[in-house]
Design a protein around this motif. Structure first.
Motif, PDB file in Angstrom:
ATOM      1  N   GLN A  27       0.794  -1.211   0.424  1.00 44.13           N
ATOM      2  CA  GLN A  27       0.163   0.167   0.222  1.00 44.13           C
ATOM      3  C   GLN A  27       0.352   1.701   0.173  1.00 44.13           C
ATOM      4  O   GLN A  27       0.343   2.678  -0.972  1.00 44.13           O
ATOM      5  N   VAL A  28       2.002   1.372   0.890  1.00 46.26           N
ATOM      6  CA  VAL A  28       3.015   1.890   1.087  1.00 46.26           C
ATOM      7  C   VAL A  28       3.639   2.734  -0.389  1.00 46.26           C
ATOM      8  O   VAL A  28       3.284   3.176  -1.568  1.00 46.26           O
TER       9      VAL A  28
ATOM     10  N   VAL B  13       4.346   9.325   3.810  1.00 45.09           N
ATOM     11  CA  VAL B  13       4.820   7.697   4.384  1.00 45.09           C
ATOM     12  C   VAL B  13       3.791   7.876   5.395  1.00 45.09           C
ATOM     13  O   VAL B  13       2.907   7.005   5.830  1.00 45.09           O
ATOM     14  N   TYR B  14       3.942   8.710   6.197  1.00 48.46           N
ATOM     15  CA  TYR B  14       3.379   9.115   7.384  1.00 48.46           C
ATOM     16  C   TYR B  14       1.514   9.156   6.849  1.00 48.46           C
ATOM     17  O   TYR B  14       0.843   8.455   7.914  1.00 48.46           O
ATOM     18  N   LEU B  15       1.626   9.959   6.016  1.00 46.60           N
ATOM     19  CA  LEU B  15      -0.040  10.030   5.100  1.00 46.60           C
ATOM     20  C   LEU B  15      -0.820   9.179   5.162  1.00 46.60           C
ATOM     21  O   LEU B  15      -1.906   8.356   5.839  1.00 46.60           O
ATOM     22  N   ALA B  16       0.543   8.264   4.525  1.00 48.74           N
ATOM     23  CA  ALA B  16       0.081   6.707   4.203  1.00 48.74           C
ATOM     24  C   ALA B  16      -0.161   5.865   5.050  1.00 48.74           C
ATOM     25  O   ALA B  16      -1.397   5.319   5.390  1.00 48.74           O
ATOM     26  N   TYR B  17       0.035   5.788   5.839  1.00 52.31           N
ATOM     27  CA  TYR B  17       0.177   4.903   6.875  1.00 52.31           C
ATOM     28  C   TYR B  17      -1.092   5.372   7.817  1.00 52.31           C
ATOM     29  O   TYR B  17      -1.956   4.889   8.257  1.00 52.31           O
ATOM     30  N   ARG B  18      -1.122   6.717   7.625  1.00 52.01           N
ATOM     31  CA  ARG B  18      -2.679   7.447   8.605  1.00 52.01           C
ATOM     32  C   ARG B  18      -3.666   6.237   8.152  1.00 52.01           C
ATOM     33  O   ARG B  18      -4.560   6.299   8.614  1.00 52.01           O
ATOM     34  N   ASN B  19      -3.737   6.645   7.527  1.00 50.10           N
ATOM     35  CA  ASN B  19      -4.832   6.264   5.716  1.00 50.10           C
ATOM     36  C   ASN B  19      -4.945   4.313   5.922  1.00 50.10           C
ATOM     37  O   ASN B  19      -6.078   4.592   6.034  1.00 50.10           O
TER      38      ASN B  19
ATOM     39  N   LYS C 170      -8.461   1.615   7.810  1.00 50.76           N
ATOM     40  CA  LYS C 170      -9.092  -0.037   6.632  1.00 50.76           C
ATOM     41  C   LYS C 170      -8.626  -1.273   7.398  1.00 50.76           C
ATOM     42  O   LYS C 170      -9.442  -2.237   7.090  1.00 50.76           O
ATOM     43  N   TRP C 171      -7.475  -1.283   8.114  1.00 52.14           N
ATOM     44  CA  TRP C 171      -7.031  -2.349   9.076  1.00 52.14           C
ATOM     45  C   TRP C 171      -7.975  -2.931  10.294  1.00 52.14           C
ATOM     46  O   TRP C 171      -7.938  -2.129  11.432  1.00 52.14           O
ATOM     47  N   THR C 172      -9.404  -3.210  10.223  1.00 52.24           N
ATOM     48  CA  THR C 172     -10.392  -3.238  11.381  1.00 52.24           C
ATOM     49  C   THR C 172     -10.554  -4.473  11.441  1.00 52.24           C
ATOM     50  O   THR C 172     -11.607  -4.740  12.140  1.00 52.24           O
TER      51      THR C 172
END
Length: 77
Positions: A20-21, A41-47, A51-53
């Motif tokens: 995803q990154v 990368v940090y902003l991508a991690y937040r998004n 989704k990982w629920t």
């Protein structure tokens, strides 16, 4: 055991995160600074984190098998 092996191979979070990154960073040409890359990368991690629920499949059975195999290092809560 089979349940432990299946969980490891089907829920490889590191590969999923990397995919995803990479999807986000490959469309950008060049980053002007390392800080710009870190920020993206940090902003991508937040998004990605949102989704990982989904819970792990058969976690109860897998946790019991891990507790049997690694009793002193794995505790069931």
């Amino acid at each position: 055991t089979a349940a432990i092996r299946k969980m490891i191979y089907t829920t490889n979070a590191v590969e999923g995160y990397h995919r995803q990154v990479r999807k986000i960073t490959k469309t950008k040409g060049v980053f002007p600074t390392n800080h710009a890359l870190y920020k993206l990368v940090y902003l991508a991690y937040r998004n990605i984190r949102k989704k990982w629920t989904m819970p792990l499949a058969n976690w109860g059975q897998t946790a019991q098998q891990l507790a049997i195999k690694f009793g002193d290092r794995f505790k069931i809560m």
